[in-house]
Design a protein around this motif. Structure first.
Motif, short mmCIF file in Angstrom:
data_model
loop_
_atom_site.label_atom_id
_atom_site.label_comp_id
_atom_site.label_asym_id
_atom_site.label_seq_id
_atom_site.Cartn_x
_atom_site.Cartn_y
_atom_site.Cartn_z
N LYS A 1 -5.14 1.61 6.95
CA LYS A 1 -5.31 0.62 6.17
C LYS A 1 -3.98 -0.05 5.88
CE LYS A 1 -8.07 4.02 3.25
NZ LYS A 1 -7.98 5.07 2.12
N LYS B 1 -4.51 4.30 -8.17
CA LYS B 1 -5.10 5.26 -7.80
C LYS B 1 -6.17 6.11 -8.76
CE LYS B 1 -3.96 9.28 -4.75
NZ LYS B 1 -3.11 9.93 -3.64
N GLY C 1 -5.15 3.34 -4.46
CA GLY C 1 -6.21 3.35 -3.82
C GLY C 1 -6.70 2.28 -3.23
N LYS D 1 -6.03 12.07 6.54
CA LYS D 1 -5.62 11.11 5.64
C LYS D 1 -4.46 10.16 6.29
CE LYS D 1 -6.84 13.23 1.42
NZ LYS D 1 -6.31 13.79 -0.10
N ASN E 1 -4.51 6.37 6.46
CA ASN E 1 -3.56 5.45 5.70
C ASN E 1 -2.84 4.49 6.47
OD1 ASN E 1 -4.23 6.93 3.15
ND2 ASN E 1 -2.60 8.40 3.53
N TYR F 1 0.85 -1.13 -0.02
CA TYR F 1 0.03 0.11 0.02
C TYR F 1 0.91 1.30 0.03
CZ TYR F 1 -3.53 3.43 1.44
OH TYR F 1 -4.31 4.67 1.15
N PRO G 1 0.06 5.02 -0.68
CA PRO G 1 -0.91 6.06 -0.90
C PRO G 1 -1.06 6.99 -2.22
CG PRO G 1 -0.47 5.90 1.42
CD PRO G 1 0.64 5.22 0.78
#
Length: 416
Positions: free
Chosen positions: A355, A303, A158, A348, A352, A152, A154
């Motif tokens: 996630k 993304k 996505g 964010k 993040n 992942y 960012p």
């Protein structure tokens, strides 16, 4: 701040308490250290045990014609009820041994749907034989873990990730294939398969999009203690279901006279249709083998391709199993140890971080132990077979890859 502490320490009562703690430290300090280090020891031994296990991924390829109802999958689910490894104190706490857990996964990669099972290598033959016994036309292959290439970032990727929980207490069942009439093996054109909407949607995803659905299971055991007797009881599931049944029946029995203990005339009644169905559902639920369950869903795409509207379609498919008694909902997204963040808002940066944690937990197939330990729920074999089974022709998803034809052995009387 230093002045405040100095004033507190200068209070005579505080000094007395500190002296008592100091002179009795030889009593309480070892006890404190023992309980503090005990959890670290358990964590270490379990991590050591899990690291020694050899895990593999099996992909199940489905034949064109699957005429069996999810009852066949329920038979397979019962075979996953493995309690070996935690028989005694020595195995659980000295060796760190743990009962097996399995991960049942439905995955869409660019719209191509796959069914996976993660297991310890030692259970491979058991899983294959039980699946082949119920679905003779399938093919099973050992494959690499599809999640390994994914990370992942960012800035480039996505991602939406969540853990799924129950909307009501575990004792109440979700809507199962029996409720949809699939236990009667209706003809394909009359089947209503609750898994089909989910498969249809994830099968419609385009290249560059991936949807992962993970169901981690282990045998459920009665591990609660009765506060009165100290014996092990199943307070979260069976005892809870029995208590709910008693509560429903008590309402129908009416009020009792405080002196005689007999029902007050005019307060007794028959059970309503809804109450009758609820009692039947609860009784049927706890009559079958139960599993501790953890669920995760991840939608990930490049993304520039990421489309948040796809999340609604994915979750819409999962909510097909919801009923008036119980259902699935998005639950907390991170483990308890990560509940505190150095950021106070839902920025964010915070999201993040969450996630990333969820992706790591998914890839580790962790749910019940150590750093990935979460609050799980309980489903029985019937419920699990509803959520994870091989669909028949009622699922016409073109991207659900099926084996073209059922294979058979050559006749034994062919000339050599």
């Amino acid at each position: 701040m230093f002045d405040i502490y100095s004033r507190i320490l200068s209070i005579e009562m505080v000094q007395t308490v500190l002296k008592i703690l100091y002179y009795t430290s030889y009593v309480w300090l070892p006890v404190f250290l023992f309980f503090s280090l005990w959890s670290l020891w358990i964590t270490y031994k379990r991590a050591q045990f899990l690291a020694k296990q050899d895990y593999i991924f099996l992909e199940v390829k489905i034949p064109k014609d699957v005429f069996k109802s999810p009852k066949a999958m329920e038979f397979f689910m019962a075979s996953l009820y493995q309690t070996f490894g935690e028989a005694n104190w020595y195995e659980k706490y000295w060796k760190g041994s743990l009962r097996a857990h399995f991960s049942l996964e439905i995955v869409s990669i660019g719209g191509s749907i796959h069914f996976f099972i993660m297991t310890r290598k030692s259970y491979k033959n058991m899983i294959e034989s039980n699946l082949y016994s119920q679905y003779p036309g399938i093919e099973i292959y050992e494959v690499p873990d599809y999640t390994l290439p994914i990370s992942y970032d960012p800035e480039k990727v996505g991602m939406w990730a969540a853990e799924i929980g129950l909307s009501k207490p575990d004792a109440y069942p979700i809507k199962t294939y029996v409720d949809y009439g699939m236990d009667k093996d209706p003809k394909e054109e009359y089947k209503i398969d609750p898994l089909t909407p989910f498969l249809e949607f994830i099968g419609s995803l385009k290249q560059g999009h991936q949807a992962w659905f993970q169901i981690i299971v282990r045998a459920h055991k009665a591990e609660d203690k009765d506060p009165k007797t100290g014996e092990k009881i199943d307070a979260k599931w069976k005892k809870a279901a029995e208590a709910e049944i008693e509560k429903i029946l008590a309402k129908a029995k009416g009020e009792k006279d405080k002196e005689t203990g007999k029902p007050v005339p005019g307060t007794t009644r028959f059970l309503t249709d809804g109450e009758t169905e609820t009692v039947k559902a609860l009784e049927r639920s706890i009559s079958k083998v139960g599993f501790d369950v953890g669920m995760r869903v991840i939608y990930i795409a490049e993304k520039e391709l990421f489309d948040m509207s796809n999340v609604g379609g994915i979750m819409g498919g999962i909510t097909q199993f919801n009923s008036s008694l119980n259902g699935f909902k998005v639950s907390s997204g991170v483990a308890p140890k990560y509940k505190w963040f150095p950021w106070k808002d839902r920025s964010k940066k915070t999201m993040n971080f969450e996630k990333g944690i969820l992706l790591d937990a998914y890839k580790a197939r962790g749910f019940f132990y150590n750093e990935f330990k979460r609050s799980h729920f309980i489903l029985n074999t019937e419920e699990l077979a509803t959520v994870y089974h091989f669909p028949g022709n009622v699922a016409q998803t073109p991207t659900l890859s099926r084996i073209p034809s059922k294979k058979s052995e050559a006749p034994s009387n062919l000339p050599l």
